[in-house]
Motif scaffolding. Structure first.
Motif, mmCIF file in Angstrom:
data_model
loop_
_atom_site.group_PDB
_atom_site.id
_atom_site.type_symbol
_atom_site.label_atom_id
_atom_site.label_comp_id
_atom_site.label_asym_id
_atom_site.label_seq_id
_atom_site.Cartn_x
_atom_site.Cartn_y
_atom_site.Cartn_z
ATOM 1 N N ALA A 185 0.835 -1.196 0.000
ATOM 2 C CA ALA A 185 0.000 0.000 0.000
ATOM 3 C C ALA A 185 0.872 1.250 0.000
ATOM 4 C CB ALA A 185 -0.904 -0.008 1.240
ATOM 5 N N PRO A 186 0.308 2.398 -0.333
ATOM 6 C CA PRO A 186 1.070 3.644 -0.212
ATOM 7 C C PRO A 186 1.426 3.920 1.245
ATOM 8 C CG PRO A 186 -0.945 3.953 -1.512
ATOM 9 C CD PRO A 186 -1.045 2.614 -0.877
ATOM 10 N N GLY A 187 2.511 4.660 1.447
ATOM 11 C CA GLY A 187 2.848 5.095 2.791
ATOM 12 C C GLY A 187 1.862 6.149 3.274
ATOM 13 N N LEU A 188 1.938 6.454 4.560
ATOM 14 C CA LEU A 188 1.020 7.424 5.141
ATOM 15 C C LEU A 188 1.360 8.844 4.683
ATOM 16 C CD1 LEU A 188 0.816 5.961 8.745
ATOM 17 C CD2 LEU A 188 -1.088 6.122 7.126
ATOM 18 N N THR A 189 0.356 9.552 4.221
ATOM 19 C CA THR A 189 0.480 10.970 3.907
ATOM 20 C C THR A 189 0.371 11.771 5.210
ATOM 21 O OG1 THR A 189 -1.900 11.210 3.615
ATOM 22 C CG2 THR A 189 -0.603 10.589 1.676
ATOM 23 N N ASP A 190 0.492 13.083 5.118
ATOM 24 C CA ASP A 190 0.321 13.906 6.309
ATOM 25 C C ASP A 190 -1.079 13.723 6.899
ATOM 26 O OD1 ASP A 190 2.880 14.808 6.083
ATOM 27 O OD2 ASP A 190 2.370 16.887 5.620
ATOM 28 N N LYS A 191 -2.075 13.560 6.035
ATOM 29 C CA LYS A 191 -3.423 13.322 6.545
ATOM 30 C C LYS A 191 -3.507 11.981 7.264
ATOM 31 C CE LYS A 191 -8.306 13.531 5.283
ATOM 32 N NZ LYS A 191 -9.314 13.720 4.205
ATOM 33 N N GLY A 192 -2.804 10.971 6.727
ATOM 34 C CA GLY A 192 -2.751 9.680 7.400
ATOM 35 C C GLY A 192 -2.050 9.769 8.738
ATOM 36 N N LEU A 193 -0.988 10.567 8.807
ATOM 37 C CA LEU A 193 -0.266 10.755 10.060
ATOM 38 C C LEU A 193 -1.119 11.514 11.073
ATOM 39 C CD1 LEU A 193 3.295 11.582 8.691
ATOM 40 C CD2 LEU A 193 2.510 9.425 9.681
ATOM 41 N N GLU A 194 -1.905 12.474 10.597
ATOM 42 C CA GLU A 194 -2.827 13.173 11.496
ATOM 43 C C GLU A 194 -3.818 12.185 12.111
ATOM 44 O OE1 GLU A 194 -4.738 16.227 9.278
ATOM 45 O OE2 GLU A 194 -2.929 17.450 9.054
ATOM 46 N N CYS A 195 -4.266 11.249 11.297
ATOM 47 C CA CYS A 195 -5.184 10.213 11.780
ATOM 48 C C CYS A 195 -4.545 9.448 12.936
ATOM 49 C CB CYS A 195 -5.539 9.276 10.633
ATOM 50 S SG CYS A 195 -6.411 7.768 11.107
ATOM 51 N N TYR A 196 -3.307 8.981 12.746
ATOM 52 C CA TYR A 196 -2.647 8.203 13.794
ATOM 53 C C TYR A 196 -2.316 9.055 15.015
ATOM 54 C CZ TYR A 196 -2.416 3.636 11.706
ATOM 55 O OH TYR A 196 -2.761 2.400 11.216
ATOM 56 N N ALA A 197 -1.939 10.294 14.796
ATOM 57 C CA ALA A 197 -1.618 11.169 15.924
ATOM 58 C C ALA A 197 -2.825 11.372 16.833
ATOM 59 C CB ALA A 197 -1.110 12.512 15.410
ATOM 60 N N SER A 198 -4.032 11.196 16.292
ATOM 61 C CA SER A 198 -5.243 11.407 17.083
ATOM 62 C C SER A 198 -5.487 10.292 18.096
ATOM 63 C CB SER A 198 -6.456 11.560 16.161
ATOM 64 O OG SER A 198 -6.834 10.320 15.573
ATOM 65 N N PHE A 199 -4.898 9.125 17.892
ATOM 66 C CA PHE A 199 -5.097 8.043 18.866
ATOM 67 C C PHE A 199 -3.792 7.367 19.298
ATOM 68 C CE2 PHE A 199 -5.944 6.180 14.613
ATOM 69 C CZ PHE A 199 -5.048 5.128 14.581
ATOM 70 N N SER A 200 -2.685 7.632 18.621
ATOM 71 C CA SER A 200 -1.391 7.016 18.952
ATOM 72 C C SER A 200 -0.324 8.107 19.100
ATOM 73 C CB SER A 200 -1.008 6.023 17.845
ATOM 74 O OG SER A 200 0.165 5.313 18.164
ATOM 75 N N PRO A 201 -0.517 9.061 20.011
ATOM 76 C CA PRO A 201 0.324 10.261 20.044
ATOM 77 C C PRO A 201 1.767 10.028 20.465
ATOM 78 C CG PRO A 201 -1.107 10.188 21.965
ATOM 79 C CD PRO A 201 -1.559 9.083 21.058
ATOM 80 N N ASN A 202 2.040 8.899 21.093
ATOM 81 C CA ASN A 202 3.400 8.682 21.594
ATOM 82 C C ASN A 202 4.285 7.860 20.669
ATOM 83 O OD1 ASN A 202 3.300 10.224 23.935
ATOM 84 N ND2 ASN A 202 2.252 8.601 25.065
ATOM 85 N N GLY A 203 3.793 7.542 19.460
ATOM 86 C CA GLY A 203 4.689 6.923 18.501
ATOM 87 C C GLY A 203 4.039 5.917 17.585
ATOM 88 N N ILE A 204 4.577 5.839 16.356
ATOM 89 C CA ILE A 204 4.223 4.797 15.400
ATOM 90 C C ILE A 204 5.501 4.331 14.709
ATOM 91 C CG2 ILE A 204 1.894 5.692 15.032
ATOM 92 C CD1 ILE A 204 2.849 6.806 12.332
ATOM 93 N N VAL A 205 5.444 3.110 14.164
ATOM 94 C CA VAL A 205 6.616 2.509 13.522
ATOM 95 C C VAL A 205 6.194 1.932 12.171
ATOM 96 C CG1 VAL A 205 8.539 0.888 13.796
ATOM 97 C CG2 VAL A 205 7.504 1.929 15.823
ATOM 98 N N PRO A 206 6.110 2.786 11.135
ATOM 99 C CA PRO A 206 5.710 2.310 9.804
ATOM 100 C C PRO A 206 6.898 1.736 9.029
ATOM 101 C CG PRO A 206 5.281 4.685 10.139
ATOM 102 C CD PRO A 206 6.255 4.231 11.169
ATOM 103 N N GLN A 207 6.593 1.171 7.868
ATOM 104 C CA GLN A 207 7.625 0.688 6.950
ATOM 105 C C GLN A 207 8.007 1.741 5.921
ATOM 106 O OE1 GLN A 207 5.329 -2.813 5.670
ATOM 107 N NE2 GLN A 207 6.937 -4.119 6.497
ATOM 108 N N LYS A 208 7.018 2.412 5.340
ATOM 109 C CA LYS A 208 7.269 3.369 4.256
ATOM 110 C C LYS A 208 7.304 4.784 4.815
ATOM 111 C CE LYS A 208 5.416 0.501 0.541
ATOM 112 N NZ LYS A 208 4.402 0.360 -0.525
ATOM 113 N N THR A 209 8.447 5.143 5.377
ATOM 114 C CA THR A 209 8.640 6.441 5.993
ATOM 115 C C THR A 209 10.123 6.719 6.029
ATOM 116 O OG1 THR A 209 8.167 7.751 7.983
ATOM 117 C CG2 THR A 209 8.795 5.474 8.319
ATOM 118 N N PRO A 210 10.534 7.980 6.128
ATOM 119 C CA PRO A 210 11.960 8.233 6.386
ATOM 120 C C PRO A 210 12.394 7.531 7.673
ATOM 121 C CG PRO A 210 10.827 10.253 5.779
ATOM 122 C CD PRO A 210 9.762 9.208 5.966
ATOM 123 N N ARG A 211 13.680 7.350 7.833
ATOM 124 C CA ARG A 211 14.178 6.649 9.025
ATOM 125 C C ARG A 211 13.677 7.311 10.308
ATOM 126 N NH1 ARG A 211 18.733 3.327 10.365
ATOM 127 N NH2 ARG A 211 19.462 3.430 8.206
#
Length: 622
Positions: free
Chosen positions: A503-529
């Motif tokens: 799938a595509p990596g998370l866009t800024d809108k996708g990151l906003e989605c995760y920040a709304s319920f996972s504010p202390n961190g996420i560990v994706p595959q398709k992202t800068p280090r």
């Protein structure tokens, strides 16, 4: 009221009606080489799973003993645990059964009859489970031979009335892959396998007669052709009961659009894919796009749709393709994968009362300073140190957490190392008793984060508009609304892994989605280090640990020594605390500057380090 008081209150149950306990352990020694025994396993487990689903829908009445593995007798373990003094089932009387016919007779008034399906059209078994849940029926395979379950329940014994026939009454096939699909206005798909699903879509989904919130992806009768391909309970018939209780749609379809399904190679290319996407589209419509559909199951890679079974695609690719497709329709999977995929009694355990909340504490500045990780000005103290964390998984499956985690949880080394146990909070739907148990018995060193990819396994990039595969509107808001209450209830603020797959990596809108319920961190595959999005730290997923503890230790040391950042994430699957301890002992011998941190310390230090290193916060380090 204290946390323990809340739990104690939750474990009281008011129902006094006796529990029916069906012991099917006699089938543990049945042989895959005996067609008679294979048929008996299939028929009895399918029938009892649908019976449980209907009868247990509103209260826990029927329990079975069947699932076991090399670690434990799974159903007996959880039964014995909650029969103890003061536990949920302690005061419930029990009536023991060893005969499905007697059990069916005693609960005959709670079901309306039977749905009968066709031995020669494998997919009718999945359709039968769906119809059973919707119509309050039990599913029975057509077989008039002496001693068959059909002979014992339909032709004799209680003589259950057949309410729905998925086979002609004379025993000939109703679905032939030719002409017009019976009882519909649809022409045949040209696939005998797919026509029953189109019949179901036409008669139930399009008429809003089934749930759009639940689906079930489990093997059809094709299992009987090669039961030796995986553990005998890999048919996962016992898993049906929960989804029957929720009136789910059932299917066993290939996700690949570029080939015919391996279990019906004569079908037109992509027939399975077309039917699958039509079912998912109908579920989305029923949900009006506002709810996320919960699918139990996993591609049956040992039997179908992969190179193992004569296809052209690899196992993981098939897993990811299925995930990619369902995500495009606002659907996640509860990943009951082969190996430990069998789960019984979820329709029973779903009624276990959990506490309202299971809070977890985050680390404070004072604690970080006291531990020596911050200086007196609040800056991260690195000084040649390197920090690591383990993603302890994979617990994105109700079956896996129920069948394997107890064995690992009892390891004598648990609690001696800080471990981040990554468990999907949505598993509370099917196995709340497991979720509650591990929280009540956790040590201070056991910290919990969400497994991939939140409250369910989907690929969040496929929720983002534009969604070429499905053409549907953006689904991120629906995902955030689904995840938030689970994260809040279980005290989660970290998503330990985000599988992006194909799938595509998370866009800024996708990151906003995760920040709304996972504010202390996420560990994706398709992202800068590295990246800091607002205040949410993002760390790209590292490597899987698949070798011996000693070999993994060597790898981690080399990896961290060559890393441009002092933070490392590593994933392991179904590994014990002793295994982790052995690995860390070896790491300490080679490079004592590498420290294993607990999750709050790791992610809080990482967030602060990102603030102090703008190039890292902006994703400029590779």
């Amino acid at each position: 009221m204290t946390f323990n008081t809340l739990l104690s209150a939750a474990n009281q149950h008011k129902t006094t009606e006796p529990i029916a306990y069906l012991d099917l352990s006699y089938m543990w020694n049945y042989s895959p080489d005996s067609q008679t025994q294979v048929n008996e396993i299939w028929d009895i487990l399918h029938c009892v799973a649908t019976l449980q689903g209907v009868v247990n829908r509103n209260a826990p009445h029927i329990y079975i003993n069947y699932v076991k593995n090399e670690f434990m007798e799974v159903d007996r373990y959880w039964w014995d645990l909650y029969r103890q003094k003061g536990k949920w089932l302690n005061r419930r009387d029990t009536v023991y059964y060893n005969d499905i016919v007697k059990l069916t007779e005693d609960y005959k008034e709670k079901i309306r009859g039977a749905v009968v399906y066709d031995t020669n059209v494998a997919s009718t078994s999945c359709v039968a489970s769906a119809v059973a849940g919707i119509e309050d029926l039990i599913a029975i395979r057509y077989d008039t031979s002496e001693g068959s379950l059909y002979h014992r329940l339909i032709m004799n014994g209680p003589k259950m009335e057949v309410k729905v026939w998925l086979i002609n009454r004379d025993g000939t096939s109703m679905f032939t892959g030719r002409g017009q699909i019976p009882q519909t206005d649809r022409p045949s798909t040209g696939s005998t396998k797919n026509d029953p699903y189109i019949w179901f879509i036409s008669n139930y989904m399009k008429r809003n007669r089934c749930s759009g919130e639940y689906g079930a992806y489990y093997l059809d009768q094709y299992w009987k052709q090669s039961p030796q391909s995986a553990p005998m309970n890999a048919h996962c018939l016992t898993n049906h009961d929960f989804f029957v209780s929720h009136r789910a749609f059932f299917f066993d379809l290939s996700p690949w659009s570029d080939e015919s399904a391996t279990d019906e190679k004569a079908q037109p290319v992509g027939s399975d894919f077309s039917t699958l996407t039509e079912m998912l589209s109908e579920a989305y419509r029923i949900n009006r796009g506002k709810k996320i559909c919960h699918i139990g199951g996993f591609p049956a890679w040992a039997y179908k749709y992969t190179r193992h079974a004569g296809g052209s695609h690899e196992d993981v690719d098939t897993e990811w393709e299925f995930s990619r497709i369902i995500s495009a329709y606002n659907t996640f999977k509860d990943a009951d994968a082969i190996g430990y995929g069998a789960l019984a009694n979820a329709s029973f355990w779903q009624h276990y009362p959990t506490a309202k909340q299971y809070p977890q504490k985050w680390i404070t500045d004072e604690e970080l300073q006291h531990l020596g990780y911050l200086d007196d000005k609040g800056h991260v103290r690195i000084e040649g140190r390197k920090f690591i964390i383990f993603y302890v998984g994979d617990y994105d499956s109700s079956a896996w957490i129920t069948s394997v985690l107890p064995h690992l949880w009892k390891d004598p080394e648990r609690g001696k190392l800080p471990l981040m146990w990554c468990i999907s909070p949505v598993l509370e739907r099917r196995v709340p008793m497991v979720m509650d148990y591990i929280r009540r018995t956790a040590s201070p060193n056991d910290y919990f984060a969400a497994a991939d990819n939140g409250a369910g396994y989907l690929m969040p990039g496929m929720l983002q508009a534009p969604r070429k595969l499905s053409g549907l509107p953006d689904g991120l808001n629906a995902w955030a609304k689904h995840c938030r209450p689970y994260y809040k209830k279980w005290g989660l603020t970290i998503t330990g892994f985000v599988i992006d797959g194909q799938a595509p990596g998370l866009t800024d809108k996708g990151l906003e989605c995760y920040a709304s319920f996972s504010p202390n961190g996420i560990v994706p595959q398709k992202t800068p280090r590295t990246r800091l999005f607002g205040n949410m730290p993002i760390l790209r997923a590292g490597s899987d640990l698949v070798q011996t503890p000693e070999q993994n230790a060597d790898f981690i040391v080399q990896d961290m020594q060559h890393s441009p950042i002092p933070f490392g994430w590593y994933r392991d699957i179904l590994k014990s605390p002793s295994w982790h301890k052995q690995m860390m002992n070896k790491i300490a011998e080679i490079d004592p500057s590498i420290e294993l941190l607990d999750a709050p310390t790791f992610f809080e230090l990482y967030r602060r380090w990102l603030r102090e290193h703008p190039e890292a916060a902006n994703g400029k380090i590779e």
